[in-house]
Design a protein around this motif. Structure first.
Motif, PDB file in Angstrom:
ATOM      1  N   LYS A   1       0.668  -1.265  -0.025  1.00 29.34           N
ATOM      2  CA  LYS A   1       0.036   0.032  -0.144  1.00 29.34           C
ATOM      3  C   LYS A   1       1.066   1.159  -0.070  1.00 29.34           C
ATOM      4  N   LEU A   2       1.993   1.108   0.807  1.00 27.98           N
ATOM      5  CA  LEU A   2       2.754   2.365   0.833  1.00 27.98           C
ATOM      6  C   LEU A   2       3.547   2.629  -0.630  1.00 27.98           C
ATOM      7  N   ALA A   3       3.615   1.458  -1.337  1.00 26.09           N
ATOM      8  CA  ALA A   3       4.375   1.587  -2.437  1.00 26.09           C
ATOM      9  C   ALA A   3       3.194   1.871  -3.593  1.00 26.09           C
ATOM     10  N   GLY A   4       2.225   2.189  -3.149  1.00 27.62           N
ATOM     11  CA  GLY A   4       1.191   2.817  -4.266  1.00 27.62           C
ATOM     12  C   GLY A   4       0.514   1.766  -5.006  1.00 27.62           C
ATOM     13  N   GLY A   5       0.858   0.440  -4.930  1.00 27.29           N
ATOM     14  CA  GLY A   5       0.317  -0.569  -5.937  1.00 27.29           C
ATOM     15  C   GLY A   5       1.397  -0.839  -6.897  1.00 27.29           C
TER      16      GLY A   5
ATOM     17  N   GLU B   1       9.599   7.682  -3.651  1.00 33.81           N
ATOM     18  CA  GLU B   1       8.971   8.159  -2.859  1.00 33.81           C
ATOM     19  C   GLU B   1       8.745   7.263  -1.537  1.00 33.81           C
ATOM     20  N   PHE B   2       8.625   5.881  -2.124  1.00 34.57           N
ATOM     21  CA  PHE B   2       8.575   4.794  -0.996  1.00 34.57           C
ATOM     22  C   PHE B   2       9.785   4.788  -0.166  1.00 34.57           C
TER      23      PHE B   2
ATOM     24  N   GLU C   1       9.654   6.821   8.242  1.00 34.94           N
ATOM     25  CA  GLU C   1       9.138   7.848   9.078  1.00 34.94           C
ATOM     26  C   GLU C   1       7.429   7.426   9.199  1.00 34.94           C
ATOM     27  N   HIS C   2       7.140   6.279   8.078  1.00 35.41           N
ATOM     28  CA  HIS C   2       5.644   5.845   8.022  1.00 35.41           C
ATOM     29  C   HIS C   2       5.364   5.276   9.194  1.00 35.41           C
ATOM     30  N   GLU C   3       3.897   5.410   9.698  1.00 35.86           N
ATOM     31  CA  GLU C   3       3.358   5.074  10.866  1.00 35.86           C
ATOM     32  C   GLU C   3       2.285   3.688  10.479  1.00 35.86           C
ATOM     33  N   PHE C   4       2.994   2.703  10.927  1.00 31.67           N
ATOM     34  CA  PHE C   4       1.985   1.496  10.518  1.00 31.67           C
ATOM     35  C   PHE C   4       1.072   1.186  11.381  1.00 31.67           C
ATOM     36  N   HIS C   5      -0.039   0.593  11.057  1.00 36.72           N
ATOM     37  CA  HIS C   5      -1.065   0.179  11.748  1.00 36.72           C
ATOM     38  C   HIS C   5      -1.142  -1.483  11.653  1.00 36.72           C
ATOM     39  N   ILE C   6      -0.588  -2.065  12.511  1.00 37.68           N
ATOM     40  CA  ILE C   6      -0.644  -3.495  12.624  1.00 37.68           C
ATOM     41  C   ILE C   6      -1.224  -3.954  13.898  1.00 37.68           C
ATOM     42  N   PRO C   7      -2.203  -4.809  13.957  1.00 40.42           N
ATOM     43  CA  PRO C   7      -2.857  -5.109  15.466  1.00 40.42           C
ATOM     44  C   PRO C   7      -1.863  -5.756  16.064  1.00 40.42           C
ATOM     45  N   SER C   8      -1.695  -5.557  17.534  1.00 41.24           N
ATOM     46  CA  SER C   8      -1.064  -6.103  18.446  1.00 41.24           C
ATOM     47  C   SER C   8       0.498  -6.262  18.247  1.00 41.24           C
ATOM     48  N   GLN C   9       0.937  -5.354  17.052  1.00 43.48           N
ATOM     49  CA  GLN C   9       2.393  -5.190  16.758  1.00 43.48           C
ATOM     50  C   GLN C   9       2.833  -3.559  16.652  1.00 43.48           C
ATOM     51  N   LEU C  10       3.988  -3.374  16.919  1.00 41.32           N
ATOM     52  CA  LEU C  10       4.607  -2.088  17.163  1.00 41.32           C
ATOM     53  C   LEU C  10       5.869  -2.142  16.260  1.00 41.32           C
ATOM     54  N   VAL C  11       6.031  -1.551  15.262  1.00 38.16           N
ATOM     55  CA  VAL C  11       7.139  -1.154  14.138  1.00 38.16           C
ATOM     56  C   VAL C  11       8.142  -0.331  14.789  1.00 38.16           C
TER      57      VAL C  11
END
Length: 144
Positions: A54-58, A97-98, A104-114
């Motif tokens: 998703k960060l790579a814009g597909g 851009e990736f 600095e990207h803020e990831f949202h992965i359940p029960s995980q912290l990047v």
């Protein structure tokens, strides 16, 4: 499973459920409910891949993904190394851009912290067609 049916001359009869004809529409609805019920769960690796693509814009193609569990005295988690490929001028621009956005990207992965997200290598080739291969490394910590 037995289904009780009534007969005019003999009273009640128990008939196995699989012997009773059910309309195809009902059968397909049951099959759809069963399929939804047994959908496999997405793993942390699946979620990491999805977030990076998703960060790579597909525009990036995932070539490899390696996951290694790790633990210290106070933390446990996993290390993910992913190689993405960007082909063509537009895709290579998205790849640049990736590279800039990942740390600095803020990831949202359940029960995980990047805890850390870095680019470990970039290989570029501009002939005959622009091509870029990017290796990203993510360090994940399990949240308690």
């Amino acid at each position: 499973m037995l289904i009780e049916t009534k007969s005019a001359d003999s009273g009640h009869i128990d008939v196995p459920a699989d012997m009773i004809d059910t309309p195809p529409a009902t059968q397909s609805a049951r099959a759809a409910r069963r399929a939804r019920r047994y959908r496999p769960r997405r793993t942390t690796s699946d979620r990491v891949r999805e977030a990076l693509l998703k960060l790579a814009g597909g525009r990036g193609n995932l070539l490899t993904h390696e996951e290694k569990p790790w633990a210290s005295i106070t933390f446990s988690g996993s290390r993910h190394e992913l190689v993405l490929e960007f082909d063509g001028i537009a895709a290579c621009k998205v790849g640049e851009e990736f590279i800039a956005a990942l740390p600095e990207h803020e990831f949202h992965i359940p029960s995980q912290l990047v805890a850390d997200a870095t680019i470990s290598s970039v290989e570029s080739n501009y002939t005959p067609e622009p091509h870029m291969q990017v290796t990203a490394v993510l360090l994940l910590l399990e949240e308690s």
